[in-house]
Design a protein around this motif. Structure first.
Motif, mmCIF file in Angstrom:
data_model
loop_
_atom_site.group_PDB
_atom_site.id
_atom_site.type_symbol
_atom_site.label_atom_id
_atom_site.label_comp_id
_atom_site.label_asym_id
_atom_site.label_seq_id
_atom_site.Cartn_x
_atom_site.Cartn_y
_atom_site.Cartn_z
ATOM 1 N N PRO A 127 0.658 -1.229 0.001
ATOM 2 C CA PRO A 127 0.071 0.058 -0.003
ATOM 3 C C PRO A 127 0.985 1.309 -0.272
ATOM 4 O O PRO A 127 2.156 1.063 0.252
ATOM 5 N N GLN A 183 -0.040 -0.518 8.400
ATOM 6 C CA GLN A 183 -1.043 -1.571 7.946
ATOM 7 C C GLN A 183 -0.416 -2.790 8.315
ATOM 8 O O GLN A 183 0.689 -3.050 7.685
ATOM 9 N N LEU A 208 -9.774 2.568 2.141
ATOM 10 C CA LEU A 208 -9.042 2.919 1.039
ATOM 11 C C LEU A 208 -9.127 4.158 0.225
ATOM 12 O O LEU A 208 -8.230 4.947 -0.138
ATOM 13 N N ARG A 215 -7.892 6.882 2.228
ATOM 14 C CA ARG A 215 -6.263 7.016 2.143
ATOM 15 C C ARG A 215 -5.892 7.332 1.103
ATOM 16 O O ARG A 215 -4.991 8.505 0.887
ATOM 17 N N GLU A 216 -6.706 7.388 -0.151
ATOM 18 C CA GLU A 216 -6.215 7.765 -1.284
ATOM 19 C C GLU A 216 -6.464 9.332 -1.354
ATOM 20 O O GLU A 216 -5.711 10.206 -1.868
#
Ligand code: SAH
Ligand code: ZN
Ligand code: ZN
Ligand code: ZN
Ligand code: ZN
Length: 461
Positions: free
Chosen positions: A35, A74, A85, A88-89
């Motif tokens: 990630p 993570q 997700l 996070r982006e």
């Protein structure tokens, strides 16, 4: 702090030699499906104890070892929800610099067109200001009348990021920077890939703009995006050397590739001075990928050797570096820094620097300045510190720190002058080391009733 670094390194050195293991974190590397945080793909780690992996593997930021700077974390086997997700982006997107490199290049073009009296730099925002922005920064600390000379030495204008765990910007003293550049020129190189060496880059850039017959060119790769205000996309790439990540993606990679490919790739040398915080294996893996880019460049006439490199790093990392680059040799030259009271040259009565140059070039070609006390050892075929005596038994100049080392017949090698052979640990160490049998007795034989200096076992030999 000063003494700490040397003492800590001595302790680490002693521990490594005595074969003890304190445990810690092991880096497993760059996983293909890793990630990302704002600093590119995260690295995979695991906790270790006595050299064995223990517990769950996890991903953490590659660039920042201080959780305050980037708290990305993570578990390797963690299921991350779609919502997280997406969040996070979004976070990664919003934690990018406010201007793009392209925008900064445009701003710079406009900035240099201004009369000197209108050139301002905001020290708080670390940014060149254009007149319409003055208002916004009116209660900030500003620098006025920025000269062309100042624009040519951004490393003096910007404050060094001294955050120890993340950026650790230690700038070369002028003497060391000039030495490196002269050496590069004498060795016949004409292009320098400057990886985390902004001051070397700016010395080259500034000479290139002033001296017509100065042929050396440099490309700076650094994580410090402030430099994008002063250099074009052909002169600076925003790059993370712990995960070989080009923030500009393919465009950055292409700039680097083009620089390595231009003309004659034999004339390229890479110079790097990474933060000393460790992660040698992460650095080594990035540097191998840069080397591979260089090798890839000349397909018709594949170059058999490695891209020449100067890796500037403390001497106590020697064995770690050689593990990854067996062709490297450590030079005795002590690299000095401006903003580091610790790493200054010993000759002038200041403390000796533990920082050295590791290189895959033939050691005898690296000529060290005789006027600073270096001499050529004809047996070792390399330049060494004046204090570095050739040991007849080891058949080499064995000192690593510039002081004269002494040979220990029990350890069968030379050791630091301050070390003594400890019979408990069965190796040489500082008299104050935490001995395995930490008895109050003699350091040499371990028996109570006397100290090292009056040990009967010493007077016998
Ligand atoms: N002595 C050099 C500076 C070395 S300090 C000189 O005077 O030119 C370390 C340099 O590495 C700094 O410029 C810092 O911004 C850069 N750096 C730190 N972490 C980095 C990373 N993860 N990737 C790329 N560069 C990094
Ligand atoms: Zn990060
Ligand atoms: Zn020698
Ligand atoms: Zn010896
Ligand atoms: Zn010994």
């Amino acid at each position: 702090e000063g003494v700490g670094v040397m003492a800590a390194s001595d302790a680490a050195h002693a521990e490594a030699l005595c074969g003890r293991d304190t445990g810690g974190l092991a880096l497993l590397g760059l996983a293909p499906s890793a990630p990302s945080c704002p600093h590119g793909p995260a690295l995979l780690f695991v906790k270790t104890s006595q050299g064995k992996e223990e517990g769950r593997r996890f991903y953490a930021c590659s660039a920042c070892r201080d959780r305050k700077d980037c708290n990305f974390f993570q578990w390797e086997d963690e299921k991350v929800s779609e919502t997280r997700l997406a969040a996070r982006e979004e976070y990664n997107r919003t934690h990018q610099p406010s201007h793009t490199h392209g925008q900064n290049v445009e701003r710079y073009k406009n900035f240099v067109l201004l009369p000197v009296s209108k050139r301002r730099f905001c020290q708080e925002c670390q940014q060149l200001l254009l007149p319409p922005e003055w208002e916004e920064h009116s209660d900030h600390q500003l620098l006025y009348d920025i000269s062309t000379a100042q624009l040519q030495s951004p490393s003096q204008l910007l404050y060094p990021l001294e955050n120890k765990k993340t950026n650790a910007q230690y700038l070369f003293a002028d003497r060391s920077c000039q030495f490196l550049l002269d050496l590069i020129i004498d060795l016949g190189f004409s292009r320098v890939l400057s990886v985390g060496t902004p001051r070397l880059h700016e010395m080259i850039q500034s000479k290139a703009s002033k001296e017509e017959d100065f042929r050396v060119r440099s490309l700076l790769l650094d994580i410090d995006f402030r430099y994008s205000q002063f250099y074009t996309e052909d002169e600076f790439c925003h790059y993370n050397m712990f995960n070989h990540y080009f923030f500009a993606g393919e465009a950055g990679l292409e700039t680097c590739r083009k620089f390595l490919r231009q003309g004659n790739s034999e004339k390229v040398i890479m110079v790097t001075d990474p933060p000393f915080g460790g992660l040698v294996e992460a650095l080594a893996s990035s540097f191998k990928r840069l080397m591979a880019m260089w090798k890839d460049t000349d397909k018709e006439d594949p170059i058999s050797q490695e891209m020449p490199m100067f890796w500037i790093f403390p001497y106590f990392f020697e064995s770690r570096i050689l593990e990854f680059f067996p062709s490297f040799t450590m030079m005795d030259y002590q690299v000095d820094y401006d903003n580091h009271t610790l790493y200054k040259h010993g000759k002038t009565g200041r403390r000796q620097s533990p920082v050295r140059i590791f290189t895959n070039l033939t050691p005898r070609m690296i000529v060290l300045p005789v006027e600073e006390g270096y001499r050529f050892c004809s047996i070792c075929q390399r330049y060494v510190s004046s204090g570095n005596q050739h040991c007849e038994i080891c058949n080499s100049c064995t000192s690593k720190d510039g002081r004269r080392w002494k040979h220990c017949f029990l350890c069968k090698k030379c050791v630091k002058p301050s070390w003594f052979h400890c019979n408990n640990c069965n190796c040489c160490a500082l008299p104050t080391h935490a001995c395995e049998k930490a008895a109050a007795g003699c350091f040499v034989c371990g028996q109570a009733g006397h100290k090292r200096s009056t040990c009967p076992s010493l007077s016998r030999s």
